[in-house]
Each structure stands twice: as C-alpha cells, then as structure tokens.
Scaffold this motif. Structure first.
Motif, PDB file in Angstrom:
ATOM      1  N   ASN A  92       0.830  -1.212   0.000  1.00 18.16           N
ATOM      2  CA  ASN A  92       0.000   0.000   0.000  1.00 18.16           C
ATOM      3  C   ASN A  92       0.866   1.266   0.000  1.00 18.16           C
ATOM      4  O   ASN A  92       0.488   2.282   0.564  1.00 18.16           O
ATOM      5  N   GLY A  93       2.026   1.157  -0.606  1.00 20.78           N
ATOM      6  CA  GLY A  93       2.936   2.299  -0.659  1.00 20.78           C
ATOM      7  C   GLY A  93       2.641   3.218  -1.840  1.00 20.78           C
ATOM      8  O   GLY A  93       1.617   3.078  -2.520  1.00 20.78           O
ATOM      9  N   ILE A  94       3.559   4.149  -2.059  1.00 21.78           N
ATOM     10  CA  ILE A  94       3.383   5.101  -3.159  1.00 21.78           C
ATOM     11  C   ILE A  94       3.456   4.347  -4.495  1.00 21.78           C
ATOM     12  O   ILE A  94       4.118   3.305  -4.583  1.00 21.78           O
ATOM     13  N   PRO A  95       2.755   4.853  -5.527  1.00 13.50           N
ATOM     14  CA  PRO A  95       2.777   4.144  -6.810  1.00 13.50           C
ATOM     15  C   PRO A  95       4.202   4.017  -7.345  1.00 13.50           C
ATOM     16  O   PRO A  95       4.948   4.987  -7.384  1.00 13.50           O
ATOM     17  N   PHE A  96       4.568   2.796  -7.727  1.00 15.13           N
ATOM     18  CA  PHE A  96       5.880   2.573  -8.340  1.00 15.13           C
ATOM     19  C   PHE A  96       5.774   1.391  -9.282  1.00 15.13           C
ATOM     20  O   PHE A  96       5.409   0.291  -8.864  1.00 15.13           O
ATOM     21  N   ASP A  97       6.080   1.639 -10.550  1.00 11.44           N
ATOM     22  CA  ASP A  97       6.005   0.601 -11.571  1.00 11.44           C
ATOM     23  C   ASP A  97       7.412   0.207 -12.009  1.00 11.44           C
ATOM     24  O   ASP A  97       8.030   0.883 -12.843  1.00 11.44           O
TER      25      ASP A  97
END
Lengths: 150, 100
Positions: A92-97
């Motif tokens: 549930n962290g910051i968006p990271f792809d």
C-alpha cells in the motif's frame, strides 16, 4: 514484458511481512519452504527468490516514504495453468512501476559503474513476465517464472 | 553469511560463504571496507561458498571496488558458482572485476 496471467488466478498461499530489510528474509524463507515441498527446480527457485527479493528491496526502501497509513506488504502464491509459478507482491505504498525502469547502461569500468539499478535487470532475465497494476491505493506486481520443464 | 580472512603475502584473502542478499549486504560492505581501510595490499574475494547473490551484494562489491580503484589497489574475485556467475554476467559485473 508480456502478460500471460489469467485475470483471476486463485491464491494458493499468502504471507504478510513487515516493511523492513530484515523481513525480506521471511519472504525468501517462505519461498524456500514452498520450493522444497513442491520440488521446484533449483534454477527456477533461485531466479524467483532473487526476483522477489529485488522487488521487496524496492518496496521496503522506497514505497512508504511520506505515507501515513500503516505499511502493508503481502505475497500471494498464485495458481497458474501449466508449470509456471506466480507470485504477486501487494503493497500500500506510493505508486511505483518497476516495469518502467530503464535498463542500466553497461559500464566499462568500476569508475563508470553506477551503484544500483540492477535489480529490475535481473528480474527481467530470470522471469517470463513481470506485470504491474495500480489497484486503488495498492501496487500489485506479479512475477511469473519460466516453465519448470524447458 | 560468514567471512574468513587470511593474509596471503601483501594481499588479503576473504573467503565468503552463505547469502549475499539484501539483509546481509550492509554487514558485507562494512567488512570489505574495513579491510580496504586497514590494509595496503590487494584484496581477493573467494566466493566459492556463496550460494546466492542479489543486486545488494553486487552493490557492496562495487562500493569496495570503487574505493580500491581510488586507492590504486586491486580487488579481484575468484571461484564463483555457476548461478552466481550468471548474476554477474547479466548485470555486467563480470567485466568490471578480474575473476579467476
């Protein structure tokens, strides 16, 4: 990388870990236990364990900077058709792809070599597919191995 | 992870065993830099006993390699298991270090 996942792959087992570097060992031990119980080929286990570790290293290091909610990291072992193994990492962290991370340049010397950036490169090598989705406030990263029987 | 240290003439031989993973990377890097900073010869890292390496372990070797290059000293690696060698090859690290 391409996606070869069924839309709703059933979950065979799950593990929740803390958002710490040391907790990565809990995840790799969990995979090791599954590998032994299911007799995964050694090379497949090595590549999946390495790929899961690289993904989790990114999550525990960067995903929760500036996040108020309690960190959550879960690993799901997926039921896949055929003889591949799938693991989905949910946080549930910051968006990271990570699938958008560029390949590092091949350095010519130790002086030129940049520190970092090799994790995704290793994941691409050892996996058949690496798929990212943002669902609500969660990152879903799905790792699928190459076939057990080449 | 275990590290044994031997003196080999002017060089230090470090025999590493176990897992060079993310949890072990910082202690591994600290052990390497301690040898870099307290000795004056070359360093040979024997990886025969290493069964697993991730990019964090590679990073620790690169940090030590950069420090050694700055000091105009040599850091070399030896006895990589096939799967460890594969990780070095994919990441381009095989060409950064002298490997025997």
């Amino acid at each position: 990388m391409s996606t070869s996942l069924p839309p709703q792959a059933p979950i065979r087992a799950s593990l929740t870990i803390d958002a710490t570097v040391d907790a990565i060992a809990d995840a790799t031990e969990w995979l090791g236990t599954l590998a032994e119980a299911e007799d995964w080929p050694v090379a497949l286990k090595f590549g999946l364990e390495l790929s899961v570790e690289e993904a989790l290293a990114n999550v525990v290091s960067y995903a929760f900077e500036g996040i108020d909610a309690a960190p959550m990291i879960r690993l799901d072992l997926l039921e896949l058709d055929g003889d591949r193994i799938g693991v989905r990492i949910v946080d549930n962290g910051i968006p990271f792809d990570p699938t958008n991370v560029a390949e590092p340049e091949v350095p010519e010397s130790v002086e030129d070599a940049k520190i970092g950036g090799h994790g995704v490169q290793l994941m691409r090598h050892f996996l058949e597919s690496l798929t990212y989705q943002r669902q609500g406030n969660e990152n879903h990263l799905t790792l699928v191995t190459k076939p057990k029987t080449p | 992870m275990q590290i044994e240290r031997e003196q080999a003439g002017e060089d230090v031989l470090l025999k590493v065993a176990g897992r060079l993973d993310t949890p072990n990377a910082k202690p591994f890097e600290a052990s390497l830099l301690e040898v870099v900073n307290t000795t004056g010869g070359g360093i040979v890292v024997d990886l025969a006993g290493v069964v697993y390496v991730s990019s964090s372990g590679l990073r620790a070797l690169l940090v030590a390699g950069k420090a050694m290059r700055t000091a105009k000293r040599k850091l070399s690696l030896k006895s990589l298991q096939p799967q460890i060698r594969e990780v070095f090859d994919i990441s381009g690290f095989s060409t950064l270090f002298e490997i025997s």
